[in-house]
Scaffold this active site. Structure first.
Site: not given
Length: 569
Positions: A74, A143, A209, A211, A430, A436, A475, A479
């Site tokens: 990324r 991030r 993480k 955000k 996603c 993934c 899932c 995302c």
């Protein structure tokens, strides 16, 4: 004396010498296309995930070969801003070292998939040569910072983009490991506290993480309440007064574990621009010091806020920052999608928003997207903007260049926004399979199969142009922000999904589970009936999610927890 239990990743971080680990040695190992499990955890902080092609797993196992390992990478592009020169450089990377073209993510940046280990370092070097980085686009740090698109529409939007840049730069990790490993920087021999250190994050970084996103009402195009820190710009009389601050948003959950859940951010107050960085740092350090380091499923900020309470959290943030938050200011959101076509900014420049299916920019039978955008980048003198809905804006176009841009768009079949249905224009999917490792069901590859069937149903009730927010996720980790879809499919197993309904059009209400673990025939049957009711019973200008709640098809959820299962009334 007992030692407090910590999650395994915490010890990996402690032992990593500020994110070095054995990454350099793993890259040099010619025997395998992989790196070690611990180094893969550290690699995320550098902006890459190790993956393998799950479509090939069984065949390779039968041939006694290791999985088809490769890496996803990324870029860090605050606010999704890309120059034409960067676009061309990123395009070249996709052609030279990656598979599946360029992909616009739901966090407003580019991903490259299928980069093999020998090409990982050259790819990261090329991204840095293009005046970008991959540092901290993954891992337990702040991030990619997302921001309202088209900042050139007004001076205030431009100021908001400047704040996205400042936040991004301020909260980057300071370790020199990134330059040392990828950019041939000077090696810090021992990486002890006196030589290499993290003044904000420390040796263990954050528990999970983190955000941050900035929205400019009336458009909630970043899904601001899905962020750990959501900032709502308050603009009055063409002046940016400051930001309402929301904390504790997050989309991830785990099937069958009701101690995990999606959550909308809680608005805790208003800050003026000069207070913003101090307040954001205080939120981050409070999470650093009080977040759950024992169980990663409960390590996001949302769980910390719920455990300690929003009032306690606000007081702690004020104490740490030395700033007193004011009461939040009024605001209103109309929707959380993108607008398509040409829009003229206050400075006379033009912006063309294009719909990109699942954010995938590559040459296919549908259209030569990679080639078309390459030709546009060669003549474009402004910027490109990526959106959190996986779409693309050709921004800052002078009047004299519009015709040339339009011709290239038409020649390469990039103008699908002109004929797309309302639901297609509001769909996010996603990546999911085959790359993934968390995917349970198809998502990106299922969207083009499902959407025509949904459009047939919508045509049946004269609803083709109705914008309905659809989210598809392979899932429950979120995302694609599925819990904010008026309709959402969350993967359970191949061909089977939870059907969730009832979020609102502006991204301010979570949806609920309507049916669990069902296949396409039942999904279509349910939606056929509900579309019919919607067409016959809706109020004027009522959106689909609001209709479902008003008529009792689903109950309105709380702002935090989603009820496990709600059956139709």
């Amino acid at each position: 004396m007992t030692t407090k239990k910590i999650a395994a990743i915490e010890q990996v971080k402690i032992d990593s010498r500020y994110l070095r680990g054995g990454i350099t040695e793993g890259l040099a190992d010619p025997i395998t296309g992989a790196i070690s499990e611990d180094d893969n955890k550290l690699l995320k902080f550098h902006g890459s995930y190790q993956q393998d092609d799950r479509d090939q797993r069984e065949d390779r196992r039968k041939q006694k070969l290791e999985p088809a390992f490769s890496f996803m990478i990324r870029a860090r592009l605050p606010g999704g801003v890309v120059t034409p020169a960067q676009w061309l450089a990123f395009d070249q990377i996709a052609c030279d070292w990656a598979q599946f073209g360029l992909r616009i993510t739901t966090r407003q940046t580019f991903q490259w998939h299928g980069v093999r280990k020998p090409f990982l370092k050259p790819t990261l070097q090329a991204i840095n040569d293009a005046m970008s980085t991959t540092l901290a686009t993954c891992g337990d740090v702040n991030r990619q910072v997302v921001s309202a698109t088209n900042p050139l529409l007004s001076e205030q939007h431009g100021l908001v983009q400047e704040w996205a840049d400042k936040i991004s730069e301020t909260f980057l990790p300071k370790t020199r490991a990134y330059a040392e490993i990828w950019l041939d920087g000077k090696k810090v021999e021992d990486a002890i506290d006196g030589e290499d250190f993290e003044p904000l994050y420390g040796k263990t970084y954050l528990p999970r993480k983190f955000k941050i996103g900035i929205a400019v009402p009336p458009l909630n195009d970043v899904d601001v309440f899905a962020q750990d820190i959501g900032l709502i710009a308050i603009i009055e009389n063409n002046q940016l007064l400051g930001f309402n601050v929301a904390i504790g948003g997050g989309m991830g959950a785990t099937h069958g574990d009701d101690t995990t859940y999606p959550r909308l951010g809680s608005v805790i107050g208003f800050v003026r621009p000069e207070q913003l960085l101090a307040v954001c740092e205080a939120v981050i350090t409070t999470q650093r010091d009080h977040g759950n380091r024992d169980e990663r499923r409960h390590a996001r900020l949302k769980y910390t806020v719920d455990k300690l309470g929003a009032d306690w959290f606000l007081e702690e943030v004020q104490n740490r920052s030395g700033q007193t938050l004011e009461p939040s200011r009024p605001y209103h959101f109309d929707h959380n999608g993108d607008r398509f076509g040409w829009t003229q900014g206050t400075n006379g420049r033009w912006h063309l928003s294009l719909r990109v299916d699942s954010g995938r920019i590559m040459d296919t039978e549908v259209g030569p997207w990679l080639t078309g955008m390459r030709e546009i980048a060669k003549i474009h003198q402004g910027q490109f903007r990526l959106t959190c809905n996986q779409n693309l804006i050709i921004a800052d176009v002078p009047e004299a260049d519009k015709a040339a841009i339009d011709k290239l768009v038409a020649d390469h079949k990039l103008d699908v926004y002109q004929t797309q249905s309302g639901i297609r224009s509001s769909t996010i999917a996603c990546v999911s399979l085959p790359t993934c490792g968390l995917a349970m069901a198809e998502s990106e590859r299922y969207a083009p199969i499902l959407l025509p069937k949904l459009e047939t149903l919508l045509d049946k009730y004269q609803l083709r142009d109705e914008r309905i927010v659809l989210r598809i996720s392979g899932c429950p980790n979120g995302c694609a922000r599925p819990y904010l879809g008026e309709i959402a499919l969350v993967g359970r197993a191949l061909g089977r999904y939870d059907l969730r309904l009832g979020a609102n059009f502006s991204g301010e209400r979570l949806n609920v589970i309507y049916r669990q673990n069902i296949a396409e025939p039942e999904i279509l049957s349910i939606l056929d009936e509900l579309f019919g009711r919607f067409a016959a019973e809706r109020l004027e200008s009522e959106h689909f999610g609001d209709f479902l709640v008003r008529t009792g098809v689903v109950a309105e959820p709380s702002s935090r927890l989603i009820p496990l299962v709600l059956q139709p009334a």
